[in-house]
Design a protein around this motif. Structure first.
Motif, PDB file in Angstrom:
ATOM      1  N   ALA A  54      12.333   3.593  -4.066  1.00  0.00           N
ATOM      2  CA  ALA A  54      11.738   4.364  -3.114  1.00  0.00           C
ATOM      3  C   ALA A  54      12.002   5.885  -3.323  1.00  0.00           C
ATOM      4  O   ALA A  54      10.820   6.759  -2.832  1.00  0.00           O
ATOM      5  N   VAL A  55      12.849   6.454  -4.301  1.00  0.00           N
ATOM      6  CA  VAL A  55      12.719   7.985  -4.546  1.00  0.00           C
ATOM      7  C   VAL A  55      11.403   8.291  -5.443  1.00  0.00           C
ATOM      8  O   VAL A  55      10.780   9.117  -5.399  1.00  0.00           O
ATOM      9  N   ASP A  56      11.376   7.127  -6.310  1.00  0.00           N
ATOM     10  CA  ASP A  56      10.341   7.281  -7.311  1.00  0.00           C
ATOM     11  C   ASP A  56       9.083   7.247  -6.324  1.00  0.00           C
ATOM     12  O   ASP A  56       7.980   8.077  -6.742  1.00  0.00           O
ATOM     13  N   LEU A  57       8.669   6.588  -5.733  1.00  0.00           N
ATOM     14  CA  LEU A  57       7.489   6.372  -4.659  1.00  0.00           C
ATOM     15  C   LEU A  57       7.124   7.575  -3.898  1.00  0.00           C
ATOM     16  O   LEU A  57       6.324   8.177  -3.562  1.00  0.00           O
ATOM     17  N   ALA A  58       8.721   8.004  -3.438  1.00  0.00           N
ATOM     18  CA  ALA A  58       8.485   9.292  -2.614  1.00  0.00           C
ATOM     19  C   ALA A  58       7.967  10.466  -3.118  1.00  0.00           C
ATOM     20  O   ALA A  58       7.418  11.283  -2.893  1.00  0.00           O
ATOM     21  N   ASN A  59       8.545  10.612  -4.572  1.00  0.00           N
ATOM     22  CA  ASN A  59       7.923  11.676  -5.338  1.00  0.00           C
ATOM     23  C   ASN A  59       6.494  11.654  -5.558  1.00  0.00           C
ATOM     24  O   ASN A  59       5.865  12.733  -5.755  1.00  0.00           O
ATOM     25  N   ILE A  60       5.752  10.520  -5.999  1.00  0.00           N
ATOM     26  CA  ILE A  60       4.615  10.408  -5.977  1.00  0.00           C
ATOM     27  C   ILE A  60       3.720  10.515  -4.828  1.00  0.00           C
ATOM     28  O   ILE A  60       2.855  11.335  -4.799  1.00  0.00           O
ATOM     29  N   GLY A  87       9.877  -5.000  -1.366  1.00  0.00           N
ATOM     30  CA  GLY A  87       8.880  -3.976  -1.646  1.00  0.00           C
ATOM     31  C   GLY A  87       8.695  -2.815  -0.666  1.00  0.00           C
ATOM     32  O   GLY A  87       9.821  -2.665   0.206  1.00  0.00           O
ATOM     33  N   LEU A  88       7.977  -1.819  -1.250  1.00  0.00           N
ATOM     34  CA  LEU A  88       8.061  -0.794  -0.586  1.00  0.00           C
ATOM     35  C   LEU A  88       6.364  -0.213  -0.448  1.00  0.00           C
ATOM     36  O   LEU A  88       5.626  -0.854  -1.240  1.00  0.00           O
ATOM     37  N   LYS A  89       6.010   0.318   0.761  1.00  0.00           N
ATOM     38  CA  LYS A  89       4.787   1.011   0.825  1.00  0.00           C
ATOM     39  C   LYS A  89       4.455   2.253   1.615  1.00  0.00           C
ATOM     40  O   LYS A  89       5.392   2.789   2.343  1.00  0.00           O
ATOM     41  N   VAL A  90       3.441   3.015   1.103  1.00  0.00           N
ATOM     42  CA  VAL A  90       3.272   4.287   1.882  1.00  0.00           C
ATOM     43  C   VAL A  90       1.665   4.260   2.063  1.00  0.00           C
ATOM     44  O   VAL A  90       0.911   3.876   1.513  1.00  0.00           O
ATOM     45  N   THR A  91       1.372   4.831   3.421  1.00  0.00           N
ATOM     46  CA  THR A  91       0.223   4.812   3.629  1.00  0.00           C
ATOM     47  C   THR A  91      -0.283   6.876   3.663  1.00  0.00           C
ATOM     48  O   THR A  91       0.299   7.399   4.451  1.00  0.00           O
ATOM     49  N   LEU A  92      -1.333   6.755   2.989  1.00  0.00           N
ATOM     50  CA  LEU A  92      -1.610   8.494   3.000  1.00  0.00           C
ATOM     51  C   LEU A  92      -3.036   8.708   3.484  1.00  0.00           C
ATOM     52  O   LEU A  92      -3.796   7.862   3.478  1.00  0.00           O
ATOM     53  N   ARG A  93      -3.117   9.747   4.487  1.00  0.00           N
ATOM     54  CA  ARG A  93      -4.302   9.933   5.337  1.00  0.00           C
ATOM     55  C   ARG A  93      -4.552  11.463   4.973  1.00  0.00           C
ATOM     56  O   ARG A  93      -3.828  12.349   4.560  1.00  0.00           O
ATOM     57  N   LYS A  94      -5.813  11.971   5.187  1.00  0.00           N
ATOM     58  CA  LYS A  94      -6.234  13.205   5.072  1.00  0.00           C
ATOM     59  C   LYS A  94      -5.893  13.867   4.036  1.00  0.00           C
ATOM     60  O   LYS A  94      -6.181  13.635   3.055  1.00  0.00           O
ATOM     61  N   ARG A  95      -5.185  15.173   4.251  1.00  0.00           N
ATOM     62  CA  ARG A  95      -4.904  15.997   3.185  1.00  0.00           C
ATOM     63  C   ARG A  95      -4.173  15.537   2.094  1.00  0.00           C
ATOM     64  O   ARG A  95      -4.421  15.482   0.867  1.00  0.00           O
ATOM     65  N   GLN A  96      -3.002  14.604   2.415  1.00  0.00           N
ATOM     66  CA  GLN A  96      -2.209  14.187   1.389  1.00  0.00           C
ATOM     67  C   GLN A  96      -2.827  13.131   0.524  1.00  0.00           C
ATOM     68  O   GLN A  96      -2.685  13.006  -0.769  1.00  0.00           O
ATOM     69  N   MET A  97      -3.688  12.453   1.239  1.00  0.00           N
ATOM     70  CA  MET A  97      -4.570  11.319   0.659  1.00  0.00           C
ATOM     71  C   MET A  97      -5.563  12.028  -0.605  1.00  0.00           C
ATOM     72  O   MET A  97      -5.643  11.487  -1.718  1.00  0.00           O
ATOM     73  N   MET A  98      -6.142  13.246  -0.102  1.00  0.00           N
ATOM     74  CA  MET A  98      -7.145  13.679  -0.942  1.00  0.00           C
ATOM     75  C   MET A  98      -6.378  14.313  -1.991  1.00  0.00           C
ATOM     76  O   MET A  98      -6.945  14.274  -3.255  1.00  0.00           O
ATOM     77  N   GLU A  99      -5.047  15.128  -1.958  1.00  0.00           N
ATOM     78  CA  GLU A  99      -4.304  15.497  -2.944  1.00  0.00           C
ATOM     79  C   GLU A  99      -3.981  14.489  -4.066  1.00  0.00           C
ATOM     80  O   GLU A  99      -4.158  14.796  -5.291  1.00  0.00           O
ATOM     81  N   PHE A 100      -3.520  13.356  -3.385  1.00  0.00           N
ATOM     82  CA  PHE A 100      -2.899  12.068  -4.517  1.00  0.00           C
ATOM     83  C   PHE A 100      -4.338  11.768  -5.081  1.00  0.00           C
ATOM     84  O   PHE A 100      -4.284  11.475  -6.155  1.00  0.00           O
ATOM     85  N   LEU A 101      -5.614  11.509  -4.333  1.00  0.00           N
ATOM     86  CA  LEU A 101      -6.558  11.410  -5.114  1.00  0.00           C
ATOM     87  C   LEU A 101      -6.790  12.137  -6.367  1.00  0.00           C
ATOM     88  O   LEU A 101      -7.236  11.630  -7.417  1.00  0.00           O
ATOM     89  N   ASP A 102      -6.876  13.383  -6.040  1.00  0.00           N
ATOM     90  CA  ASP A 102      -7.125  14.289  -7.152  1.00  0.00           C
ATOM     91  C   ASP A 102      -6.248  14.075  -8.177  1.00  0.00           C
ATOM     92  O   ASP A 102      -6.601  14.211  -9.346  1.00  0.00           O
ATOM     93  N   ARG A 103      -4.787  14.119  -8.075  1.00  0.00           N
ATOM     94  CA  ARG A 103      -3.824  13.882  -8.847  1.00  0.00           C
ATOM     95  C   ARG A 103      -4.098  12.684  -9.827  1.00  0.00           C
ATOM     96  O   ARG A 103      -3.988  12.548 -11.044  1.00  0.00           O
ATOM     97  N   LEU A 104      -4.605  11.617  -8.998  1.00  0.00           N
ATOM     98  CA  LEU A 104      -4.651  10.273  -9.641  1.00  0.00           C
ATOM     99  C   LEU A 104      -5.952  10.488 -10.897  1.00  0.00           C
ATOM    100  O   LEU A 104      -5.868   9.933 -11.945  1.00  0.00           O
ATOM    101  N   ILE A 105      -6.971  10.950 -10.348  1.00  0.00           N
ATOM    102  CA  ILE A 105      -8.148  11.082 -11.284  1.00  0.00           C
ATOM    103  C   ILE A 105      -8.128  12.056 -12.371  1.00  0.00           C
ATOM    104  O   ILE A 105      -8.334  11.878 -13.511  1.00  0.00           O
ATOM    105  N   THR A 106      -7.509  13.273 -12.060  1.00  0.00           N
ATOM    106  CA  THR A 106      -7.501  14.269 -13.019  1.00  0.00           C
ATOM    107  C   THR A 106      -6.411  14.451 -13.997  1.00  0.00           C
ATOM    108  O   THR A 106      -6.277  14.984 -14.954  1.00  0.00           O
ATOM    109  N   ILE A 107      -5.192  14.008 -13.459  1.00  0.00           N
ATOM    110  CA  ILE A 107      -3.915  13.906 -14.129  1.00  0.00           C
ATOM    111  C   ILE A 107      -3.451  12.600 -14.695  1.00  0.00           C
ATOM    112  O   ILE A 107      -3.143  12.344 -15.784  1.00  0.00           O
ATOM    113  N   ALA A 108      -3.306  11.553 -13.510  1.00  0.00           N
ATOM    114  CA  ALA A 108      -2.529  10.305 -13.900  1.00  0.00           C
ATOM    115  C   ALA A 108      -3.532   9.544 -14.908  1.00  0.00           C
ATOM    116  O   ALA A 108      -2.890   8.982 -15.745  1.00  0.00           O
TER     117      ALA A 108
END
Length: 179
Positions: A54-60, A87-108
């Motif tokens: 949960a800590v790992d997923l919260a950080n991501i 298991g664990l799950k997180v739903t991202l929307r709006k700004r957090q979703m776009m920032e996660f997508l940015d980190r996924l494509i450009t960094i991860a």
């Protein structure tokens, strides 16, 4: 406004209107949400594993995950009981979703070892895309924190009506599909 939001409004919308001949920019597919899922095999027997995951997923994700519980008891399957955490799950929307997508494509993705792109066939028929990641240490937020190698599923939900439109949307964001 997030960098990918500006990019979507300024470059992606006009490109997709031209490509598919939409009559209005409001018809252009967009991202609705991103769902992050993480299964924990031995989580039912060890609470510390669930807390660490949960800590790992919260950080991501940047927000606290929800613990998913087993719907049925399966005694043969690791003595799984109804209501025990699986298991664990997180739903991202709006700004957090776009920032996660940015980190996924450009960094991860570039940090993944021997990365040659993701499959272009993981669409569900309704414009949603699923990715499985074998090791979450590719995210810089988790660099060296966890000792256990954990995987994660990422589901990108779009408003596209067809897989072709969804793939065009992701391609405009330079999503690394295999050729």
């Amino acid at each position: 406004m997030a960098r990918f939001e500006e990019f979507y409004k300024g470059e992606v919308v006009p490109k997709l209107v031209e490509m598919f001949g939409y009559k209005s920019p409001m018809e252009v597919p967009s991202f609705e949400k991103i769902v992050l899922n993480m299964g924990i095999g031995e989580g039912a027997s060890d609470k510390k594993l669930i807390e660490a995951a949960a800590v790992d997923l919260a950080n991501i994700a940047g927000q606290k995950p929800i613990v998913t519980k087993a719907r049925k008891a399966i005694a043969a399957f690791n003595k799984l009981r109804e209501g025990s955490p699986v298991g664990l799950k997180v739903t991202l929307r709006k700004r957090q979703m776009m920032e996660f997508l940015d980190r996924l494509i450009t960094i991860a993705f570039p940090r993944e070892r021997d990365f040659r792109g993701v499959s272009g066939r993981s669409f569900d028929g309704r414009g949603n895309y699923s990715i499985g990641i074998k090791d979450i240490s590719i995210f810089p937020e988790n660099d060296g924190l966890g000792t256990v190698v954990r995987g994660m599923d990422i589901i990108i939900v779009t408003s596209a009506k067809t897989d072709e439109e969804a793939k065009a949307l992701l391609t405009c964001f330079k999503f690394p599909f295999k050729n």
